[in-house]
Design an enzyme around this catalytic site. Sequence first.
Site, short mmCIF file in Angstrom:
data_model
loop_
_atom_site.label_atom_id
_atom_site.label_comp_id
_atom_site.label_asym_id
_atom_site.label_seq_id
_atom_site.Cartn_x
_atom_site.Cartn_y
_atom_site.Cartn_z
N GLU A 204 0.79 -1.18 0.19
CA GLU A 204 -0.12 -0.03 -0.22
C GLU A 204 0.70 1.19 0.14
O GLU A 204 0.39 1.98 1.29
CB GLU A 204 -0.95 -0.22 1.22
CG GLU A 204 -1.65 -0.96 1.42
CD GLU A 204 -2.80 -1.07 2.55
OE1 GLU A 204 -4.38 -1.61 1.83
OE2 GLU A 204 -2.95 -0.47 2.96
N GLU A 297 -6.47 -6.79 -0.97
CA GLU A 297 -6.80 -6.80 -0.36
C GLU A 297 -8.36 -6.52 -0.19
O GLU A 297 -9.01 -5.39 -0.75
CB GLU A 297 -6.03 -6.16 0.87
CG GLU A 297 -5.00 -6.33 1.54
CD GLU A 297 -4.14 -5.42 2.27
OE1 GLU A 297 -5.69 -4.71 3.38
OE2 GLU A 297 -3.09 -5.52 2.57
#
Length: 1017
Positions: A204, A297
């Site tokens: 991320e 995710e």
Amino acid sequence: MLLPWLLLLPAVLALRLPSARVLSPRTDDGYTSQISWDGYSFSIQAGSQDAPQRVFIQSGEVHTWRLPVPGLWKDIVQKAKAAGLNCISIYFHWALTNPKKGVIDFTGINDIQPLFDYAKDAGLWVIARPGPYINAETSGGGIPGWVTTLPGDPEWNAYNGELRSNDTYFHDAWQDYIRASAQLIAKNQITEGGPIILAQVENEYYNGPGQNEYVLELQDVYREEGILIPTMVNDPGMYKNIVNETNIYGIDAYPNGWTCVGDPSWPAAAAGWAKGPAAWRTYHEDVMPDTPFMFPEFQGGQYDKWGSGIGYAKCREVIGPEYERVLYHQLWASGVTAENFYMFYGGTNWGQLAYPATYTSYDVGAAVTESRQLTDKYSELKLQSLFLRSTPDLYKTYFVTNDTALTTNPEGVFATWLKNPDTGASFFITRQANVTWTDLQSYKLYAEDLTLPQLGGELTLNGQDSRIVVKDLIIGGAALSYSTAHILTSTVIDETDVLVVYADVGETVELAFATTETVSLDTELDATTKITSSASIINFQTPSGITPVRLTGDRTSILVVVADYEHAKTFWQPTVAGEGDYASYVHFGASTPALVAGPYLVRTAALKDDGATLALVGDLESETPLTIIASADVQSVTWNGESVQSTRTGWGALTATLSGPSLTPQIPDLTTLTWKHADSLPEIQAAYDDSQWTAADHTETTSTFPQYYGGPWKLGVASDYGFHLGNILWRGHFDNSGQAAVNLSISGGFNFAAAGWVNDVFLGATEGNGTIATTNVSWAFPEGALRNGDNVITVLQDHMGFYLAGEVVCCTPGGRQRDIQSPRGIEGYYLLGSDDDSSVDQFTHWKVQGNFGGEDYPDKTRRIFNEGGLYGERVGFHLPGYDDSEWEARSPWEGVGQPGVSWFRTSFDLSIPEGHDLPLSFVFPNVTGNYRAQLYVNGWQMGKRVANMGPQTAFPVHEGILNYRGSNTLAVSLWSLGGEPEDLRIPSLALQQTGIYEGGVGSVDVNNPKGEDRQAW
């Protein structure tokens, strides 16, 4: 009448039909051709002679380090496979693996190799995510404490300093860990016969100076260490971050917010619908149209915070089966063919693993609970996963239209139409037009040239629900013209095409098969039918239970098994291993020759005696009816090795009754045990010698947070002295010159606490909360508290872990906002005289103590995160075998007499026979008190109870930490922060079972070494 879809179709097809794409082995970029892809999906070549097979990656996130019992990793893997998943995703943990510069430890609970072996044996692919940074609500996102002290504070990396950049200091810091991790991945990648198919780089992350270059440096090391599989990144949203630095670009999404708020109306999902799901496909086609659409995710739950008052049971209701149906189906509608649900199994933030905002449990309301029990979410995920596994036409589809005009209820129902360009199979994914609606919606569907249902009735959508209608789908050798029932799975048994469908009881559904002959229909359903030589249509209201429908002709043999939703959840489709390196993988070696309904869990299946015996292994919660649809060759059934008395029904199924667990376990009553008590704060006594403690005498620090006041020593960062987690003690010495008070500024992270003593006199306590990480206190010295000569201020604080990257936690006077490296210590210290007289003497020196040994901790089994710096932790009060024979007899509910730290110990035996899985939890009362307790079980810190914040009161502890067939040591530290009766005792503590299952994963090793000799300082 010209149907609405006809008006849209030509333009839509012209705009949306992808150009021809071929599988790209990309061997010119230096990686394997065994993993290839196009704009539709991934393909895997699992054997040297096998052609690539398209796959839909259906994955669940699992963290081995949140379940410190390697033998139970097999349990989670088997439950993932039984749920129909074909992949698991795992974060590695830098701080656990590399606790000290130059030390790499992939042994014991850090050894991930057993997980890879379990995955390969079960038939699951693996996505490896070593970081270095992982977030994961773990301390510092996995960055070790020693790395947080690296220097540097560039303007271009305001949140991270030099961390997570191509800065030389940080580059050198991650080399050992990433190279060791890459070597482990390389050894277990598909090119070496292993299960790993993708390797994530960082986590991320964002574009920026020194940041894109850093990701490229990491990828270079992957390649240098032999990783040949594709690399990937996960953008935290639709931000176009790190798009071109790796092979595969994916995005993460939590449409209902990652923090649990306990609101079942999905407010965040509703607010984000226009900019979230509706935009996913458009974003992907704009950014990376030639790679599969992947969500590394996607929301599988929510995490809860200290003091929330919510708890994970409520989080699981909010992100429950309805959420899975609506949101997961919407992923498919958006063209997603690779999805990983975070989390499948959350686990436990045992020891000091958690970051400051969250507590011990990391259950996150996942499909499998912290205590490894299955939920309704698990059942819904299984239904979806088995559908995906048996429907490869969905792995390659293009978008036709996205419109309310596909239904007769355009105000209430929204539909997406997908079509496979090769087979012509269509998928109509419908949902409520507003995802927050809870009312029932009725409609008919315009499915190309048909209006469904044809024979009567309407389709229905419950509130917060979704339905998939399929058309022109090949099931084995049968042509399914359409089905308005939910498809669970399909297979072929004895040359009969078997289709399992389900719906709610009383719901009208319709199925049609294209036939080349008039067939006979045999069913107990009260159905409306239309049977011709070209089609067989059956329309019925779904009954309760399991009902067969047979369509038979000279060239037709179809068995439709109809189940209501509750019975559908009990279906399993275990795989039977075939031949080759990937014998357990569906589509690559394994077969699915049987359907099983009834048991709590079916782990594995095998055909024995030349196919005459079906051997099932699984778990039972209670007496269970068993239904098996298998070949007529199967004459007998075994369950966990024992023969089952079965009978065959008129429609060919085998039925039996499984008895379930008969064990009545004897769980000890902790209140009846003999408890021992000892003080754990000798540091405040006059005779206490801290000469062996670490001198807190640094006059310089790499921290960019300036010390507020006091000096000359820098005490704001405990990591400067080698203590990175848990309870920390500071002792400041001064000579009596009439001091009247002390002023301290203490930092411990959100929700921390601190207490102070001058000599042996309690001064007071202070606490942060969910927004305050540093508190300032002025404590006056009671009359008579000072003595002649040397005096000592003792400060006990807890280190709640490091923050996560990008999290705004505090502001320096200069306005810079930082995380991860924020202070954990005493940022200001000053002695005051009466009337603020500044002429009094200040501190002569400071000492500091944290977990025993700091980075050189002696307990190589439980590792660095297990212990803090309390005297009892340093000496070993929590460890089995510690001699407490001289301690006084006193229980936690009797409590103590004044604020401070005490320890309570007891022991008990368990006698739970093998062949049973018995989840156990230690439960504190839901009674408020100003205390903090740590729960140690056989030396493992498995719970932190903060009685004035909560919400956690129950702390699951697994077999392997608990000795189910032997003696157990229980120790509890009680840190009383106040003097009221409720602050000075733990009212009760109970050991409770949360279920009992006959079966289980098998023998689980216990590794709870006794304490080593430790010096008492």
